[in-house]
Design a protein around this motif. Structure first.
Motif, PDB file in Angstrom:
ATOM      1  N   ASN A   1      34.426  69.645  21.381  1.00 42.90           N
ATOM      2  CA  ASN A   1      32.993  69.759  21.304  1.00 42.90           C
ATOM      3  C   ASN A   1      33.049  71.290  21.529  1.00 42.90           C
ATOM      4  O   ASN A   1      33.058  71.706  22.746  1.00 42.90           O
ATOM      5  CB  ASN A   1      32.616  69.096  22.398  1.00 42.90           C
ATOM      6  CG  ASN A   1      30.840  69.055  22.367  1.00 42.90           C
ATOM      7  OD1 ASN A   1      30.349  69.693  21.397  1.00 42.90           O
ATOM      8  ND2 ASN A   1      30.279  68.669  23.413  1.00 42.90           N
TER       9      ASN A   1
ATOM     10  N   LYS B   1      28.255  66.069  24.402  1.00 46.30           N
ATOM     11  CA  LYS B   1      27.758  65.143  23.287  1.00 46.30           C
ATOM     12  C   LYS B   1      28.590  63.801  23.484  1.00 46.30           C
ATOM     13  O   LYS B   1      29.820  63.447  24.051  1.00 46.30           O
ATOM     14  CB  LYS B   1      28.788  65.805  21.818  1.00 46.30           C
ATOM     15  CG  LYS B   1      28.197  66.929  21.404  1.00 46.30           C
ATOM     16  CD  LYS B   1      26.747  66.791  21.041  1.00 46.30           C
ATOM     17  CE  LYS B   1      26.161  68.287  20.214  1.00 46.30           C
ATOM     18  NZ  LYS B   1      24.948  68.051  19.596  1.00 46.30           N
TER      19      LYS B   1
ATOM     20  N   CYS C   1      29.888  60.517  21.181  1.00 50.99           N
ATOM     21  CA  CYS C   1      30.187  60.138  19.778  1.00 50.99           C
ATOM     22  C   CYS C   1      30.935  58.758  19.545  1.00 50.99           C
ATOM     23  O   CYS C   1      31.297  58.147  20.625  1.00 50.99           O
ATOM     24  CB  CYS C   1      31.125  61.306  19.039  1.00 50.99           C
ATOM     25  SG  CYS C   1      32.597  61.590  19.992  1.00 50.99           S
TER      26      CYS C   1
ATOM     27  N   ALA D   1      28.152  61.231  15.485  1.00 46.39           N
ATOM     28  CA  ALA D   1      27.295  61.221  16.655  1.00 46.39           C
ATOM     29  C   ALA D   1      25.623  61.075  16.379  1.00 46.39           C
ATOM     30  O   ALA D   1      25.318  61.660  15.113  1.00 46.39           O
ATOM     31  CB  ALA D   1      27.264  63.001  16.993  1.00 46.39           C
TER      32      ALA D   1
ATOM     33  N   THR E   1      30.064  63.864  11.590  1.00 44.36           N
ATOM     34  CA  THR E   1      30.188  65.092  11.950  1.00 44.36           C
ATOM     35  C   THR E   1      31.553  65.452  11.503  1.00 44.36           C
ATOM     36  O   THR E   1      31.655  67.006  11.275  1.00 44.36           O
ATOM     37  CB  THR E   1      30.090  65.354  13.381  1.00 44.36           C
ATOM     38  OG1 THR E   1      31.236  64.935  14.388  1.00 44.36           O
ATOM     39  CG2 THR E   1      28.584  64.962  13.781  1.00 44.36           C
TER      40      THR E   1
END
Length: 924
Positions: free
Chosen positions: A244, A250, A252, A312, A317
């Motif tokens: 990240n 984040k 995910c 995400a 992503t």
């Protein structure tokens, strides 16, 4: 056991059913791109200590190490490189150089290294565009290998130094990018110092990549795939490292899917609720089960793909694809090596990474050609001697079915040697072809002592911490009695003459062993009488030195001992450098089963007889011995037939029975005509082989190793050049000069002939000389509103076959440019990119030429501004002569690479007194 292969990033391939979506906070598509940066580079030689010859690099008040963005010379993004040579990677500038007795013995006497400072520093520059929409992505530049000591900048910002010539490395350049504009990558390569004792080349000789990802992505080399077998099913353990690079944490989810060779998804697994802190990474593990698993085997190297998807907020992503194979490996100290619980005798070769004509800058398709040539000989294993290979070589071994020992360059347990071992394992641990990591080779100073044992113990433990699924070894040649030999997981014997292998096995009966190097014989292709004056060695397989054994002696020793897993012959191919037992003018080794072009020597067929399942009957020598009529000639046969009968002009010289792993010999009085061998199986004639006395060379022949090439700008066709007499018989001792011409969408990238003493050029390239415009005088008017600049440049005495180009750099806001009284341009504005003038031969002359520039000076915006006063350079481009090569014992090689669109590539070959040949190769 575990099967694994390198991450192969796809541009926008998503095999899962999920849609490809954009990030919500930007307009950029988030899925990974991996773009090849091989084309469009500029290259020029610098200098290790003369700053004028090094373009003034590192001479500024603030250096690139003192202040961010202060790179100067070619490392400055604004540097004018228009007059530099254009080229594509991979590139080995050593292969382009002539030979010299002052060159390095180890590196084939090429004019590179300490004695040749003008050819030991290379500068590379590459401009590329990044759109404004890319802002928000992470952008990385990745180098597969640069020889050596590479210093890298982007847009004038220093990125780092990589001293290893073999390790892959990368830099995150996200924060340095000029979004919406051009970016300049600069690399200074210093090949002054050698790493190995063999030819290593010089330059960016492997691929360069630009990798673009979302901030939340799979880390580089961040997927590891391990497999275990349970009956017909495979348990797949996938380790995924999520990176990240965002400035906030984040959440995910990660999905992995196993896809078979037909493109069918056969297993999936999810991991949700993965939290990754800002600027941190998180490692996760997922398990999958593949029923009715197909195994990776030598004859059927079946490969799967693991597709990893990162999501995400419900949007993808990142998507990456990792190739892997399902297989088991194990050593048994009493019974050898097993693949998928089947015994496999290792029939391996050691190899360096250069090839005739191209040096180390080997196109991917040529890598395939070399691995296939080894497989055709019957080899099933490859030792990377003595360094990590290009990723594409491991890909080829995965696809073609070749086991691999992957070897680190320098043994060490701290600093860079340890880091290099880690990078090798982390990069390569997914390749099913790799069965052993080698942590060292012939480290004589430490082999037989406690220091070596401690180091080997540490290195093996460290390797196991990174990959517990493979074995570790090292090549030992300083005796097998103590030190490193005592602690190796798998003992690597380098040459049975260097110690008592049987005694070592008795001391360590639980330690598996294999011959990591064996053979080391001398042979020159097509030569059957030692000729020390010309530095040729007869190609009969005889003991080369008292402490070394022939190929046959080595193979029989290992083949007869079940506790020895097999051996690796030194070497599969000849290589540039290390021309033992000679020196100058020998520039190649003599060890290979094939020469540096890949043309088989006779030992190739001995091994093929006992390593492959092909019916083999090979006869040596040739039958052209004018002047030796009536003299006895040694005639050998390599075959896996039960019996072989030899005939001369249909008269039998006797039938002999073949012993396993052996060969047959006759002594035959020479008479011109036909030497023939007949091979028998179960009493029936099944194979025939002839050697015919040929007459004078008459006709050129051309043959490509495949019928067509792919029009992708990189595929190659390897063309064998030969001659026959008027009756169509091959002329085995022909040494004719052959000239080549190519038309169509292709280019010749190298020529060779396998002659270890040939000092011919391997490449024929345009020659570029850049001449500075030297300022003689510059005056401003009293009001400083106008200036007059006078300069000069010196041209060579002969201007035929040249283009002369003036790369002008603006020294005025408005200016007119005149050369020898002829106006080239009038009242042209300041141009940051500069102006280019191709000078007509009627304007210039050999010797001194005058430049006159008048106009208005450039005004400074700030007192500290540095106004350009360099008027530029004059480039003399001398056209290359035609490609050519002398045949050596009847053969030469031309390597043709696809270039441009589809069409027919046509190679024409001609020689004095010979019927020319034309070969058409479709590029599809």
């Amino acid at each position: 056991m575990i099967a694994t292969v390198r991450n192969i990033w796809l541009v926008v391939l998503c095999i899962s059913a999920l849609p490809v979506l954009a990030q919500t906070n930007t307009t950029v598509v988030s899925i990974r791109e991996r773009l090849l940066l091989d084309s469009g580079w500029r290259f020029a030689f610098g200098h290790p200590y003369n700053t004028d010859k090094d373009f003034g690099h590192a001479t500024g008040y603030f250096s690139y190490l003192a202040k961010a963005g202060y790179a100067d010379g070619p490392a400055d993004a604004a540097f004018d490189d228009r007059a530099w040579r254009k080229l594509s990677l991979p590139h080995d500038w050593a292969a382009e150089q002539d030979f010299s007795p002052q060159g390095s013995f180890s590196h084939g006497f090429k004019q590179v290294g300490r004695h040749f400072p003008d050819k030991s520093i290379g500068w590379y520059r590459k401009a590329f565009h990044v759109t404004s929409a890319e802002l928000g992505r992470r952008i990385t530049v990745a180098f597969d290998g640069v020889f050596r000591n590479a210093t890298v900048w982007i847009n004038g910002h220093f990125l780092g130094v990589e001293s290893s010539g073999y390790s892959s490395f990368e830099y995150d350049i996200t924060d340095y990018i000029n979004y919406g504009g051009n970016n300049v990558l600069a690399v200074r390569v210093d090949a002054t110092m050698e790493e190995g004792w063999f030819y290593e080349g010089a330059g960016i000789y492997r691929h360069v990549w630009l990798v673009k990802t979302a901030p939340l992505h799979v880390a580089a080399n961040g997927v590891v795939v391990n497999t275990t077998l349970e009956n017909n099913a495979a348990q797949v353990q996938a380790g995924v490292t999520i990176q990240n690079d965002a400035l906030q944490g984040k959440m995910c989810a990660v999905k992995v899917a196993v896809v078979d060779a037909a493109g069918k998804t056969v297993a999936t697994a999810w991991k949700e609720g993965v939290e990754v802190a800002a600027l941190q990474h998180k490692e996760i593990a997922l398990a999958l089960r593949v029923t009715d698993a197909r195994l990776w085997e030598l004859d059927n190297p079946y490969l799967y793909k693991l597709v990893t998807t990162v999501l995400a907020e419900g949007k993808e992503t990142d998507v990456t694809t990792t190739s892997f194979g399902i297989r088991t490996i194990r050593f048994d100290a009493a019974t050898g090596f097993f693949l998928n619980d089947k015994p496999v005798k290792l029939k391996g070769t050691n190899n360096h990474q250069d090839h005739a004509g191209v040096g180390t800058a080997i196109p991917d398709a040529l890598v395939d050609y070399r691995i296939q040539a080894l497989k055709d000989m019957g080899a099933n294993a490859y030792r990377c001697s003595h360094h990590p290979p290009a990723p594409e070589l491991l890909d080829a071994c995965d696809r073609l079915g070749m086991l691999v020992i992957d070897e680190t360059r320098l043994m060490g347990t701290s600093g860079q040697p340890l880091q290099d071992l880690k990078r090798m394992i982390v990069r390569d641990r997914n390749h099913p072809s790799i069965f052993c990591w080698s942590v060292g080779n012939e480290e004589w100073r430490i082999e037989n002592g406690e220091t070596g044992a401690r180091m080997a113990t540490t290195l093996q433990a460290y390797a196991k911490s990174l990959d517990s699924t493979r074995y570790t070894t090292a090549g030992i040649s300083g005796g097998f009695a103590s030190g490193i030999s005592d602690v190796l997981e798998v003992m690597g014997y380098n040459y049975l003459g260097n110690g008592d292998i049987e005694a070592h096995h008795k001391r360590f009966p639980q330690q598996p062993g294999m011959g990591t190097e064996e053979g080391s014989t001398f042979a020159t292709r097509g030569v059957y009488v030692n000729d020390t004056a010309r530095q040729y060695m007869a190609a009969y397989d005889r003991k080369p030195r008292p402490s070394f054994y022939s190929i046959e002696e080595g193979w029989r020793f290992y083949a007869d001992r079940p506790y020895l897993a097999g051996l690796f012959i030194w070497t599969g191919f000849d290589y540039r450098g290390e021309p033992t037992p000679f020196g100058w003018p020998s520039v190649n080794s003599y060890f290979g089963m094939m020469d540096i072009c890949g043309f088989p020597k006779d030992d190739y067929y001995y091994l093929q007889s006992w390593w492959s399942n092909k019916p083999v009957l090979h006869l040596l020598p040739h039958w052209n011995w004018a002047g030796k009529e009536g003299q006895l000639i040694d005639v050998w046969a390599y075959s896996n037939c039960d019996e072989v009968e030899l005939l001369v002009n249909r008269k039998s010289q006797g039938k002999k029975r073949m012993t396993r792993n052996g060969h047959l010999e006759w002594k035959v009085p020479y008479v011109p005509g036909v030497l023939e061998a007949v091979g028998y199986k179960n009493g029936k004639a099944v194979l025939w082989e002839k050697r015919i006395t040929a007459q004078a060379p008459a006709v050129i022949t051309l043959a490509a190793h495949k019928p067509a090439v792919v029009a992708n700008g990189s595929d190659v066709a390897v063309v064998t050049v030969g001659v026959t007499d008027a009756q169509g018989h091959v002329v085995p001792m022909a040494d004719n000069d052959i000239t080549f011409a190519l038309s169509g969408p292709g280019r010749i990238i190298g020529v060779g002939n396998g002659n270890p003493t040939s000092l011919e050029k391997e490449q024929f390239l345009d020659e570029i000389t850049n001449l500075p415009v030297q300022q003689v005088e510059r005056k401003n008017t009293e009001d400083k509103k106008e200036f007059v600049y006078k300069g000069q440049f010196m041209l060579p005495a002969v201007l035929d076959s040249t283009d002369i180009t003036f790369f002008y750099k603006s020294i005025g806001s408005i200016q007119s440019v005149t050369v020898n009284g002829v106006v080239l341009a009038k009242d042209i504005a300041l141009n940051a990119a500069g102006n280019v003038f191709l000078l007509n031969k009627s304007v210039i002359k050999p010797g001194m030429n005058e430049v006159l520039i008048t106009g208005k000076p450039i005004a400074k915006l700030h007192d500290w501004d540095v106004v350009n006063t360099d008027a530029g350079v004059v480039q003399v481009l001398r056209y290359a002569v035609s490609w050519k090569r002398k045949l050596f014992n009847g053969a030469a090689q031309v390597i043709i690479q696809a270039a441009g669109p589809a069409g027919n590539i046509q190679l024409k070959a001609s020689g004095k007194g010979l019927t020319p040949a034309v070969l058409t190769i479709p590029s599809l």
